[in-house]
Every structure is written in C-alpha cells, then in structure tokens.
Design a protein around this motif. Structure first.
Motif, mmCIF file in Angstrom:
data_model
loop_
_atom_site.group_PDB
_atom_site.id
_atom_site.type_symbol
_atom_site.label_atom_id
_atom_site.label_comp_id
_atom_site.label_asym_id
_atom_site.label_seq_id
_atom_site.Cartn_x
_atom_site.Cartn_y
_atom_site.Cartn_z
ATOM 1 N N SER A 83 -7.314 6.009 -2.778
ATOM 2 C CA SER A 83 -6.310 7.013 -2.412
ATOM 3 C C SER A 83 -5.123 6.970 -3.357
ATOM 4 O O SER A 83 -4.547 8.008 -3.695
ATOM 5 C CB SER A 83 -5.855 6.820 -0.966
ATOM 6 O OG SER A 83 -5.287 5.538 -0.775
ATOM 7 N N GLU A 84 -4.777 5.771 -3.823
ATOM 8 C CA GLU A 84 -3.671 5.657 -4.781
ATOM 9 C C GLU A 84 -4.040 6.287 -6.120
ATOM 10 O O GLU A 84 -3.197 6.885 -6.796
ATOM 11 C CB GLU A 84 -3.288 4.198 -4.979
ATOM 12 C CG GLU A 84 -2.026 4.004 -5.812
ATOM 13 C CD GLU A 84 -1.582 2.563 -5.870
ATOM 14 O OE1 GLU A 84 -2.049 1.839 -6.771
ATOM 15 O OE2 GLU A 84 -0.785 2.150 -5.013
ATOM 16 N N SER A 128 -2.098 9.968 3.660
ATOM 17 C CA SER A 128 -2.210 8.539 3.960
ATOM 18 C C SER A 128 -2.340 8.288 5.457
ATOM 19 O O SER A 128 -3.126 7.438 5.884
ATOM 20 C CB SER A 128 -0.987 7.795 3.416
ATOM 21 O OG SER A 128 -0.933 7.880 2.011
ATOM 22 N N GLN A 138 -10.276 -2.271 3.273
ATOM 23 C CA GLN A 138 -9.066 -1.469 3.226
ATOM 24 C C GLN A 138 -8.477 -1.415 1.815
ATOM 25 O O GLN A 138 -7.969 -0.372 1.380
ATOM 26 C CB GLN A 138 -8.018 -2.044 4.190
ATOM 27 C CG GLN A 138 -6.751 -1.203 4.310
ATOM 28 C CD GLN A 138 -7.002 0.144 4.962
ATOM 29 O OE1 GLN A 138 -7.706 0.240 5.956
ATOM 30 N NE2 GLN A 138 -6.428 1.200 4.394
ATOM 31 N N ALA A 146 -7.494 1.897 -0.241
ATOM 32 C CA ALA A 146 -6.123 2.047 -0.744
ATOM 33 C C ALA A 146 -6.114 2.324 -2.241
ATOM 34 O O ALA A 146 -5.350 3.166 -2.727
ATOM 35 C CB ALA A 146 -5.314 0.790 -0.427
ATOM 36 N N ALA A 187 1.819 13.549 0.619
ATOM 37 C CA ALA A 187 1.182 12.243 0.419
ATOM 38 C C ALA A 187 1.209 11.415 1.696
ATOM 39 O O ALA A 187 0.246 10.698 2.005
ATOM 40 C CB ALA A 187 1.881 11.494 -0.717
ATOM 41 N N ILE A 196 -5.897 9.131 6.599
ATOM 42 C CA ILE A 196 -6.845 8.091 6.194
ATOM 43 C C ILE A 196 -6.679 6.847 7.057
ATOM 44 O O ILE A 196 -7.659 6.262 7.535
ATOM 45 C CB ILE A 196 -6.661 7.749 4.706
ATOM 46 C CG1 ILE A 196 -7.072 8.937 3.841
ATOM 47 C CG2 ILE A 196 -7.474 6.503 4.332
ATOM 48 C CD1 ILE A 196 -6.758 8.770 2.365
ATOM 49 N N ASP A 197 -5.443 6.431 7.275
ATOM 50 C CA ASP A 197 -5.184 5.240 8.090
ATOM 51 C C ASP A 197 -5.715 5.410 9.515
ATOM 52 O O ASP A 197 -6.260 4.469 10.110
ATOM 53 C CB ASP A 197 -3.682 4.932 8.126
ATOM 54 C CG ASP A 197 -3.164 4.390 6.810
ATOM 55 O OD1 ASP A 197 -3.994 4.016 5.944
ATOM 56 O OD2 ASP A 197 -1.937 4.341 6.622
ATOM 57 N N PRO A 251 0.821 -1.209 0.000
ATOM 58 C CA PRO A 251 0.000 0.000 0.000
ATOM 59 C C PRO A 251 0.853 1.256 0.000
ATOM 60 O O PRO A 251 1.959 1.280 0.534
ATOM 61 C CB PRO A 251 -0.819 -0.126 1.296
ATOM 62 C CG PRO A 251 -0.804 -1.583 1.615
ATOM 63 C CD PRO A 251 0.513 -2.099 1.121
ATOM 64 N N LEU A 252 0.301 2.312 -0.573
ATOM 65 C CA LEU A 252 1.009 3.580 -0.636
ATOM 66 C C LEU A 252 1.404 4.057 0.748
ATOM 67 O O LEU A 252 2.524 4.540 0.959
ATOM 68 C CB LEU A 252 0.119 4.615 -1.320
ATOM 69 C CG LEU A 252 0.647 6.040 -1.421
ATOM 70 C CD1 LEU A 252 1.902 6.072 -2.273
ATOM 71 C CD2 LEU A 252 -0.405 6.959 -1.990
ATOM 72 N N SER A 253 0.505 3.934 1.721
ATOM 73 C CA SER A 253 0.802 4.420 3.065
ATOM 74 C C SER A 253 1.986 3.692 3.677
ATOM 75 O O SER A 253 2.794 4.283 4.399
ATOM 76 C CB SER A 253 -0.426 4.269 3.970
ATOM 77 O OG SER A 253 -0.839 2.932 4.028
#
Length: 271
Positions: free
Chosen positions: A60-61, A142, A53, A57, A138, A145-146, A4-6
C-alpha cells in the motif's frame, strides 16, 4: 523506527472513512479523474495472516507513497514517491478462494492533477484544498485496508488467476498502468508443478506450456497489456511463514513471468 502509513495518517488527520462503502461514490473521481488510467492493488486473503501485515503495508505504501513533513503541522504533510499519480483511478480489492468472494475495498481517484501543459488553461486548483483531500484519500484507503485485515478468513485456496482475469476485463485495453499484488503467489494451478518434499525439480518447457494452456482454457489471461506488475511477499509460503525452497521459488517465478508475458505485462517481485 518507520511507522506504517496508516498509523501516521490516522494520527495526523481527522477525516477517515473506515467503511469502504462510504468511498464507493468516487467523490474524488468526479472532480479529478483525468483520462482512464488505473492502478490496481490486490491483497491476498486466502488464509489467516496471509500475507503478513508488513507485506500489505509495503504494497500500500508503494501505491500511496510515504508521508513527509512535520507531524505537528499536519496541514503541511504530503504524500511522496507513490506509484499512484494525481488524477489516476485506484481500485483496492481482495484475492480469495474464488472470484465471487472478491471484495472491492476502495474505488476512487487520487485528488489533484498530473503535471501537463493543458493545466495552464484549466481552472487553477486550490493547492491547500488538494493537499488536504490527498491526505484524506490516503487515510480512507488505509482505513479500508486495515478494516479488512482485521477480519478472520477461512479460505485456503487462491484464485489469483481467475481474479486477475475478471478484474482486468472491467477496464479498457491499456487503462491499467500498474498492478500491485500483496501475495505469496501460491495459486491453485501451481500445486501440481511444485517439487515434492526432498526431491529437486525443474519446470520443463512441456509442463510450462501445459500449465499456460490450462490457464488459457479454464481462466483466460489478464487484460493488462502494457502494465507493470509488482508483487510483494513472493518467496515466502504464508501458510506457515517458511521460506520457499529454491526449486519451488524458481518454478513459481518462471510460471508468473510467463503468465504476465502472455498477458502483455512486465513482472517484478519484492522491489
């Protein structure tokens, strides 16, 4: 395996603001905002685990893009192929059981400037500083959001239509360029339109007109003329993770396509 990006951002960068309130100052907008263009990211929080999730993800990506480059040299890592352009404003907020329960998770602009001939006469930006701030931006999005996704929720109803109408009215006409939604789109007003179990059903023209008339009277349409609406998570009932039956899926898609057409926007699901 695609992480995931986060996860990538947290591992690569040290500046992460986990508290959404810390991002409320629009510190990047003060420096970089160009024009009034905005992107909205709306996340459904109307029942536990809704949406999954992976859906959040993906949404958001789509907005922020993917991290590219060498993870061992984070100063050279960049975000690529995201919807949000440099200098554009981003609002990330939740969808819940009522407009009053909506939370703004992030509200700021992406660092940098969009490519333009006017940039020739502008004061040049330090590319290294901009790249670092872009990654920080970014990471903050993230993290916000998380943090929200880790909280329990109890609401079962969805006020997507109310929220879209309310949020969009905060912007001037034409300012919203993209609306990205992480949701199954099971809005309250659709309950009476869905087929009964074991009984195939289609949405008649009269039923569609009546549903849209109800929206116009009770909620009003979103002010998103000229925008593109992109939905992640459509076609799955997040209440029990089951796939919607084909009749229900067609009814919901037809309603939303008509709704966004009335709102002046285009609609596509699960790109």
């Amino acid at each position: 395996m695609h992480r995931p990006l986060s996860t990538l951002l947290a591992a690569a960068f040290t500046l992460v603001v986990a508290d959404p309130a810390a991002a409320a100052s629009k510190r990047f907008c003060d420096t970089y905002q160009s024009g009034k263009e905005s992107v909205l990211l709306l996340i459904d929080r109307t029942s536990a685990g809704r949406p999954e999730q992976a859906v959040v993800a993906a949404a958001s990506e789509a907005v922020l893009g993917r991290v590219a480059g060498d993870a061992l040299r984070p100063e050279r890592m960049t975000l690529t192929n995201g919807i949000l352009a440099p200098g554009q404003h981003l609002e990330v907020s939740t969808l819940s059981g009522s407009v009053s329960q909506r939370k703004v998770l992030y509200d700021d602009c992406r660092p940098g400037r969009a490519a333009s001939w006017t940039n020739i006469v502008d004061r040049p930006l330090d590319p290294i500083m901009v790249a670092r701030q872009d990654r920080d931006f970014a990471a903050e999005v993230s993290a916000a959001i998380d943090k929200e996704m880790s909280k329990p929720v109890s609401t079962k109803d969805s006020a997507l239509i109310d929220t879209l109408a309310r949020v969009s009215r905060d912007y001037s006409e034409g300012a919203i360029k993209k609306v990205v939604i992480a949701s199954d789109l099971l809005e309250n007003v659709l309950v009476t339109l869905l087929p009964k179990k074991g009984k195939p059903q289609v949405l008649t023209e009269d039923e569609l007109r009546e549903a849209l008339r109800t929206v116009a009277v009770k909620n009003g349409f979103a002010s998103v003329k000229g925008a593109e609406v992109i939905v992640f998570g459509f076609g799955v009932d997040d209440r029990d993770r089951s796939r919607l039956d084909p009749d229900a899926e067609r009814i919901i898609e037809r309603f939303w396509r008509s709704y966004f057409q009335q709102s002046g926007a285009t609609f596509r699901a699960n790109p």
